[in-house]
Design a protein around this motif. Structure first.
Motif, short mmCIF file in Angstrom:
data_model
loop_
_atom_site.label_atom_id
_atom_site.label_comp_id
_atom_site.label_asym_id
_atom_site.label_seq_id
_atom_site.Cartn_x
_atom_site.Cartn_y
_atom_site.Cartn_z
N HIS A 111 0.84 -1.21 0.00
CA HIS A 111 0.00 0.00 0.00
C HIS A 111 0.87 1.26 0.00
CE1 HIS A 111 -2.73 3.15 1.41
NE2 HIS A 111 -3.73 2.37 1.01
N GLN A 112 1.91 1.26 0.81
CA GLN A 112 2.78 2.45 0.89
C GLN A 112 3.52 2.68 -0.43
OE1 GLN A 112 2.14 4.26 3.52
NE2 GLN A 112 0.90 2.50 4.15
N LYS A 113 3.98 1.62 -1.05
CA LYS A 113 4.69 1.76 -2.32
C LYS A 113 3.74 2.27 -3.40
CE LYS A 113 7.63 -0.73 -5.61
NZ LYS A 113 8.30 -2.02 -5.92
N ALA A 114 2.51 1.75 -3.42
CA ALA A 114 1.53 2.20 -4.40
C ALA A 114 1.16 3.66 -4.18
CB ALA A 114 0.27 1.34 -4.32
N LEU A 115 1.08 4.08 -2.92
CA LEU A 115 0.78 5.48 -2.59
C LEU A 115 1.88 6.41 -3.11
CD1 LEU A 115 -0.84 7.68 -1.05
CD2 LEU A 115 0.52 7.08 0.98
N VAL A 116 3.12 6.04 -2.85
CA VAL A 116 4.25 6.85 -3.30
C VAL A 116 4.30 6.90 -4.83
CG1 VAL A 116 6.78 6.99 -3.36
CG2 VAL A 116 5.60 6.52 -1.20
N ARG A 117 4.02 5.77 -5.48
CA ARG A 117 4.00 5.74 -6.95
C ARG A 117 2.93 6.69 -7.49
NH1 ARG A 117 2.58 0.81 -7.76
NH2 ARG A 117 4.61 -0.15 -8.19
N GLU A 118 1.75 6.66 -6.89
CA GLU A 118 0.65 7.50 -7.35
C GLU A 118 0.97 8.99 -7.16
OE1 GLU A 118 -3.07 8.57 -8.94
OE2 GLU A 118 -1.97 6.67 -8.98
N ILE A 119 1.55 9.33 -6.02
CA ILE A 119 1.93 10.73 -5.77
C ILE A 119 2.98 11.16 -6.79
CG2 ILE A 119 3.02 12.31 -4.14
CD1 ILE A 119 1.80 10.63 -1.88
N LEU A 120 3.97 10.30 -7.02
CA LEU A 120 5.03 10.62 -7.99
C LEU A 120 4.45 10.85 -9.38
CD1 LEU A 120 7.91 10.89 -9.05
CD2 LEU A 120 8.05 8.38 -9.07
N GLU A 121 3.56 9.99 -9.82
CA GLU A 121 2.98 10.12 -11.16
C GLU A 121 2.21 11.43 -11.29
OE1 GLU A 121 0.70 6.58 -11.61
OE2 GLU A 121 2.45 5.32 -12.08
N ARG A 122 1.47 11.78 -10.24
CA ARG A 122 0.68 13.00 -10.31
C ARG A 122 1.54 14.25 -10.28
NH1 ARG A 122 -4.88 12.46 -6.84
NH2 ARG A 122 -5.47 10.34 -7.46
N VAL A 123 2.51 14.30 -9.36
CA VAL A 123 3.34 15.50 -9.27
C VAL A 123 4.22 15.63 -10.51
CG1 VAL A 123 5.36 14.58 -8.03
CG2 VAL A 123 4.61 16.91 -7.62
N SER A 124 4.58 14.51 -11.13
CA SER A 124 5.36 14.56 -12.37
C SER A 124 4.53 15.17 -13.51
CB SER A 124 5.84 13.16 -12.76
OG SER A 124 6.78 12.67 -11.83
N ARG A 125 3.25 14.79 -13.58
CA ARG A 125 2.38 15.38 -14.60
C ARG A 125 2.19 16.87 -14.36
NH1 ARG A 125 -0.72 10.46 -13.99
NH2 ARG A 125 -2.19 11.60 -12.65
N TYR A 126 2.05 17.22 -13.07
CA TYR A 126 1.89 18.65 -12.74
C TYR A 126 3.15 19.42 -13.12
CZ TYR A 126 1.05 22.88 -10.02
OH TYR A 126 0.88 24.19 -9.64
N CYS A 127 4.30 18.87 -12.81
CA CYS A 127 5.57 19.51 -13.17
C CYS A 127 5.70 19.65 -14.68
CB CYS A 127 6.73 18.69 -12.59
SG CYS A 127 8.35 19.43 -12.82
N ARG A 128 5.32 18.62 -15.41
CA ARG A 128 5.41 18.64 -16.88
C ARG A 128 4.51 19.71 -17.48
NH1 ARG A 128 3.39 13.35 -19.99
NH2 ARG A 128 1.43 14.25 -19.26
N SER A 129 3.40 20.03 -16.80
CA SER A 129 2.44 20.99 -17.36
C SER A 129 3.02 22.40 -17.46
CB SER A 129 1.16 21.02 -16.52
OG SER A 129 1.37 21.65 -15.26
N PHE A 130 4.16 22.66 -16.81
CA PHE A 130 4.79 23.98 -16.90
C PHE A 130 5.64 24.10 -18.17
CE2 PHE A 130 3.80 23.67 -12.40
CZ PHE A 130 3.35 24.95 -12.11
N ARG A 131 5.93 22.99 -18.83
CA ARG A 131 6.70 23.05 -20.06
C ARG A 131 5.84 23.59 -21.19
NH1 ARG A 131 8.88 17.00 -20.21
NH2 ARG A 131 9.07 17.51 -22.41
N TRP A 132 6.46 24.35 -22.07
CA TRP A 132 5.71 25.03 -23.14
C TRP A 132 4.86 24.07 -23.96
CZ3 TRP A 132 4.08 29.63 -24.42
CH2 TRP A 132 3.66 29.87 -25.74
N GLU A 133 5.44 22.93 -24.32
CA GLU A 133 4.72 22.01 -25.20
C GLU A 133 3.56 21.30 -24.48
OE1 GLU A 133 8.55 19.72 -24.03
OE2 GLU A 133 7.85 21.81 -24.20
N PHE A 134 3.52 21.38 -23.13
CA PHE A 134 2.43 20.76 -22.38
C PHE A 134 1.54 21.79 -21.68
CE2 PHE A 134 5.62 17.34 -22.60
CZ PHE A 134 4.83 16.31 -23.07
N ARG A 135 1.65 23.05 -22.07
CA ARG A 135 0.84 24.10 -21.44
C ARG A 135 -0.65 23.77 -21.61
NH1 ARG A 135 2.57 25.50 -26.32
NH2 ARG A 135 1.26 26.68 -27.77
#
Length: 214
Positions: free
Chosen positions: A165-189
């Protein structure tokens, strides 16, 4: 949680660029961000000063959650204990080490202190994304039954906690924050979603504890 004059003064320069300094980043990595007060104080102040534009924290927490997920890449007996050992802090909070706290005085103007302590923007963001992060809140921080654990509570005790459960939680948080971080790039605005912004809140809560946001 009201930030002091000196805390606001430091955080103003922190968000201007020192968050990306190699010296500062190494300290942040060793401490998994900052203590609970200063981790949330930093995001509160940045949301106030930048009107919710949180690119710097997104980059930082993508890095921290990537490292966190790597700590769960282990096999054999005692996996959770090994992961918890790897997740221990290896240095003090950057701001606490400088003596910055609720009573510290500094050179920030009254206007800057007032602006840095505004909560309207961050409260709107937190409420809007609440459906997407509420199930990620640490049960110990919340004082309710939940399998989720933040890093500090996971390090302090693993009784009754599921490694999977803890590993899955960390994976889910990582995937979400990575998508959020990517959204600041020009091609993903324009690709930012509420569930991805919720990943940033979850990353901060997981790394340092949830109490100030709750």
């Amino acid at each position: 949680m009201v930030l002091s004059n000196r805390e606001i003064h430091y955080l103003w320069w922190y968000i201007q660029g020192s968050i990306m300094s190699p010296f500062v980043r190494e300290k942040l990595r060793r401490r998994w961000g900052m203590c609970e007060r200063h981790a949330w104080g930093a995001i509160f102040a940045e949301a106030a000063f930048r009107n919710g534009y949180l690119h710097g924290p997104a980059v930082l927490y993508e890095d921290l959650m990537t490292r966190a997920f790597a700590c769960f890449e282990t096999h054999g007996p005692g996996k959770l204990r090994i992961a918890a050992f790897r997740l221990r802090e290896r240095g003090p909070c950057l701001m606490c080490e400088m003596g910055l706290g609720p009573q510290s005085s500094g050179m920030a103007s009254p206007q800057m202190v007032e602006r840095g302590n505004e909560r309207g923007v961050i409260e709107e963001m937190a409420r809007r994304t609440l459906p997407h992060w509420k199930d990620m809140v640490c049960g110990e921080c919340l004082g309710q039954e939940s399998q989720a654990r933040c890093r500090p509570h996971l390090v302090s005790g693993q009784k009754g906690v599921s490694f999977r459960h803890q590993k899955a939680l960390v994976r889910e948080i990582l995937e979400r924050v990575s998508r959020y971080c990517r959204s600041f790039r020009w091609e993903f605005r324009g690709t930012e979603r509420d569930e991805d912004l919720a990943g940033l809140f979850a990353a901060i809560g997981w790394s340092s504890g949830w109490t100030p946001l709750l």
